[in-house]
Design a protein around this motif. Sequence first.
Motif, mmCIF file in Angstrom:
data_model
loop_
_atom_site.group_PDB
_atom_site.id
_atom_site.type_symbol
_atom_site.label_atom_id
_atom_site.label_comp_id
_atom_site.label_asym_id
_atom_site.label_seq_id
_atom_site.Cartn_x
_atom_site.Cartn_y
_atom_site.Cartn_z
ATOM 1 N N ASN A 154 16.621 30.608 33.080
ATOM 2 C CA ASN A 154 17.240 31.621 33.937
ATOM 3 C C ASN A 154 18.399 32.332 33.255
ATOM 4 O OD1 ASN A 154 15.526 31.086 36.122
ATOM 5 N ND2 ASN A 154 16.752 29.302 36.659
ATOM 6 N N PHE A 155 18.524 32.186 31.951
ATOM 7 C CA PHE A 155 19.663 32.745 31.231
ATOM 8 C C PHE A 155 19.769 34.250 31.407
ATOM 9 C CE2 PHE A 155 21.571 34.769 27.535
ATOM 10 C CZ PHE A 155 22.809 34.153 27.523
ATOM 11 N N VAL A 156 18.688 34.974 31.187
ATOM 12 C CA VAL A 156 18.735 36.439 31.256
ATOM 13 C C VAL A 156 19.139 36.882 32.659
ATOM 14 C CG1 VAL A 156 17.372 38.561 31.094
ATOM 15 C CG2 VAL A 156 17.125 36.796 29.353
ATOM 16 N N GLN A 157 18.582 36.242 33.665
ATOM 17 C CA GLN A 157 18.926 36.617 35.037
ATOM 18 C C GLN A 157 20.394 36.316 35.335
ATOM 19 O OE1 GLN A 157 17.275 38.298 37.499
ATOM 20 N NE2 GLN A 157 19.220 38.169 38.559
ATOM 21 N N ASN A 158 20.844 35.122 34.979
ATOM 22 C CA ASN A 158 22.201 34.694 35.338
ATOM 23 C C ASN A 158 23.287 35.326 34.474
ATOM 24 O OD1 ASN A 158 21.109 33.058 37.307
ATOM 25 N ND2 ASN A 158 21.074 31.257 36.005
ATOM 26 N N ALA A 159 23.010 35.547 33.197
ATOM 27 C CA ALA A 159 24.051 36.015 32.278
ATOM 28 C C ALA A 159 24.029 37.515 32.037
ATOM 29 C CB ALA A 159 23.929 35.293 30.937
ATOM 30 N N ILE A 160 22.896 38.165 32.288
ATOM 31 C CA ILE A 160 22.806 39.593 31.986
ATOM 32 C C ILE A 160 22.458 40.413 33.229
ATOM 33 C CG2 ILE A 160 21.648 41.349 30.590
ATOM 34 C CD1 ILE A 160 21.215 39.154 28.456
ATOM 35 N N LEU A 161 21.324 40.120 33.856
ATOM 36 C CA LEU A 161 20.876 40.949 34.980
ATOM 37 C C LEU A 161 21.764 40.802 36.217
ATOM 38 C CD1 LEU A 161 17.002 40.557 34.667
ATOM 39 C CD2 LEU A 161 18.418 42.520 33.998
ATOM 40 N N GLY A 162 22.190 39.591 36.544
ATOM 41 C CA GLY A 162 23.048 39.383 37.707
ATOM 42 C C GLY A 162 24.370 40.131 37.601
ATOM 43 N N PRO A 163 25.108 39.920 36.495
ATOM 44 C CA PRO A 163 26.360 40.672 36.338
ATOM 45 C C PRO A 163 26.152 42.184 36.283
ATOM 46 C CG PRO A 163 26.349 38.776 34.869
ATOM 47 C CD PRO A 163 24.976 38.879 35.470
ATOM 48 N N LEU A 164 25.041 42.626 35.680
ATOM 49 C CA LEU A 164 24.747 44.060 35.623
ATOM 50 C C LEU A 164 24.560 44.607 37.038
ATOM 51 C CD1 LEU A 164 24.122 46.663 34.074
ATOM 52 C CD2 LEU A 164 21.752 45.850 33.860
ATOM 53 N N GLU A 165 23.877 43.865 37.891
ATOM 54 C CA GLU A 165 23.676 44.298 39.278
ATOM 55 C C GLU A 165 25.018 44.460 39.992
ATOM 56 O OE1 GLU A 165 21.583 42.716 43.395
ATOM 57 O OE2 GLU A 165 20.907 41.904 41.484
ATOM 58 N N ASP A 166 25.921 43.503 39.780
ATOM 59 C CA ASP A 166 27.249 43.598 40.407
ATOM 60 C C ASP A 166 28.003 44.828 39.922
ATOM 61 O OD1 ASP A 166 26.708 41.222 41.726
ATOM 62 O OD2 ASP A 166 27.834 39.988 40.295
ATOM 63 N N LYS A 167 27.977 45.072 38.613
ATOM 64 C CA LYS A 167 28.687 46.229 38.042
ATOM 65 C C LYS A 167 28.087 47.538 38.550
ATOM 66 C CE LYS A 167 29.736 43.893 33.707
ATOM 67 N NZ LYS A 167 29.416 43.890 32.276
ATOM 68 N N ARG A 168 26.747 47.613 38.564
ATOM 69 C CA ARG A 168 26.087 48.833 39.043
ATOM 70 C C ARG A 168 26.415 49.082 40.507
ATOM 71 N NH1 ARG A 168 22.130 51.479 36.422
ATOM 72 N NH2 ARG A 168 20.991 51.948 38.325
ATOM 73 N N GLY A 169 26.433 48.022 41.303
ATOM 74 C CA GLY A 169 26.756 48.163 42.719
ATOM 75 C C GLY A 169 28.134 48.767 42.921
ATOM 76 N N ALA A 170 29.099 48.308 42.114
ATOM 77 C CA ALA A 170 30.461 48.841 42.218
ATOM 78 C C ALA A 170 30.507 50.318 41.832
ATOM 79 C CB ALA A 170 31.409 48.031 41.332
ATOM 80 N N VAL A 171 29.799 50.687 40.770
ATOM 81 C CA VAL A 171 29.787 52.093 40.338
ATOM 82 C C VAL A 171 29.100 52.964 41.386
ATOM 83 C CG1 VAL A 171 28.839 53.694 38.624
ATOM 84 C CG2 VAL A 171 29.923 51.576 37.876
ATOM 85 N N LEU A 172 27.983 52.515 41.910
ATOM 86 C CA LEU A 172 27.273 53.298 42.923
ATOM 87 C C LEU A 172 28.129 53.461 44.177
ATOM 88 C CD1 LEU A 172 23.778 51.723 42.355
ATOM 89 C CD2 LEU A 172 24.404 54.099 41.882
ATOM 90 N N ASP A 173 28.887 52.432 44.517
ATOM 91 C CA ASP A 173 29.791 52.542 45.660
ATOM 92 C C ASP A 173 30.884 53.576 45.388
ATOM 93 O OD1 ASP A 173 30.619 51.687 48.294
ATOM 94 O OD2 ASP A 173 32.320 50.722 47.288
ATOM 95 N N ARG A 174 31.426 53.578 44.172
ATOM 96 C CA ARG A 174 32.454 54.576 43.823
ATOM 97 C C ARG A 174 31.885 55.995 43.868
ATOM 98 N NH1 ARG A 174 33.996 50.565 39.927
ATOM 99 N NH2 ARG A 174 33.005 51.749 38.251
ATOM 100 N N ILE A 175 30.626 56.154 43.471
ATOM 101 C CA ILE A 175 29.985 57.473 43.543
ATOM 102 C C ILE A 175 29.908 57.923 45.001
ATOM 103 C CG2 ILE A 175 27.788 58.701 43.269
ATOM 104 C CD1 ILE A 175 27.422 57.107 40.625
ATOM 105 N N GLY A 176 29.457 57.017 45.869
ATOM 106 C CA GLY A 176 29.381 57.344 47.292
ATOM 107 C C GLY A 176 30.732 57.692 47.868
ATOM 108 N N GLN A 177 31.755 56.945 47.488
ATOM 109 C CA GLN A 177 33.111 57.208 47.980
ATOM 110 C C GLN A 177 33.622 58.566 47.498
ATOM 111 O OE1 GLN A 177 35.511 53.909 46.737
ATOM 112 N NE2 GLN A 177 34.466 52.458 48.073
ATOM 113 N N ALA A 178 33.360 58.895 46.242
ATOM 114 C CA ALA A 178 33.822 60.178 45.690
ATOM 115 C C ALA A 178 33.187 61.346 46.439
ATOM 116 C CB ALA A 178 33.504 60.258 44.201
ATOM 117 N N ILE A 179 31.898 61.248 46.704
ATOM 118 C CA ILE A 179 31.201 62.323 47.421
ATOM 119 C C ILE A 179 31.734 62.418 48.846
ATOM 120 C CG2 ILE A 179 28.957 63.048 48.337
ATOM 121 C CD1 ILE A 179 27.717 61.798 45.763
ATOM 122 N N ASP A 180 31.863 61.275 49.511
ATOM 123 C CA ASP A 180 32.340 61.237 50.889
ATOM 124 C C ASP A 180 33.781 61.754 50.998
ATOM 125 O OD1 ASP A 180 32.070 60.532 53.650
ATOM 126 O OD2 ASP A 180 33.209 58.691 53.267
#
Length: 148
Positions: A100-126
Amino acid sequence: MSRARGRNRKYRVMVLGLAGAAVVAGGVAVTGAFAGQEGAPPDGRQAAAQVISCPSTDGRLPEIPAQARAEVDRELAGLEQQIAEANERLIRSQGEGGPNFVQNAILGPLEDKRGAVLDRIGQAIDREGGERPQGLDALDTCGLNEAP
């Protein structure tokens, strides 16, 4: 300059040149890690090269107010940078960890980072009076695909 110092400089230049070539090549020839397996396949086959791919925001954003355009563009560039960094990590970590290394060490953290960026995009537009995009949270999950 002494002879020894001149040789050290040549060596550093050579090593830096090789390191730069490896980084460039690494961006093209991505890892052969198998998802869910450690190291190379037991039957001796060459592992399929894999890359991280994430859903695109193309066509998923509403009209972006002019006042928010620069911030949104910066955040979108950040999403691309995150994918590039995750692919570099995938290359460097080939053969590390367990199933589960790729999921836990790369994909999981990437999902968290992307979620934060996408939220900031939504906030900027709003914040600038635009229509806050719906469904951006579906764009944060990435996966592995075979390299083309």
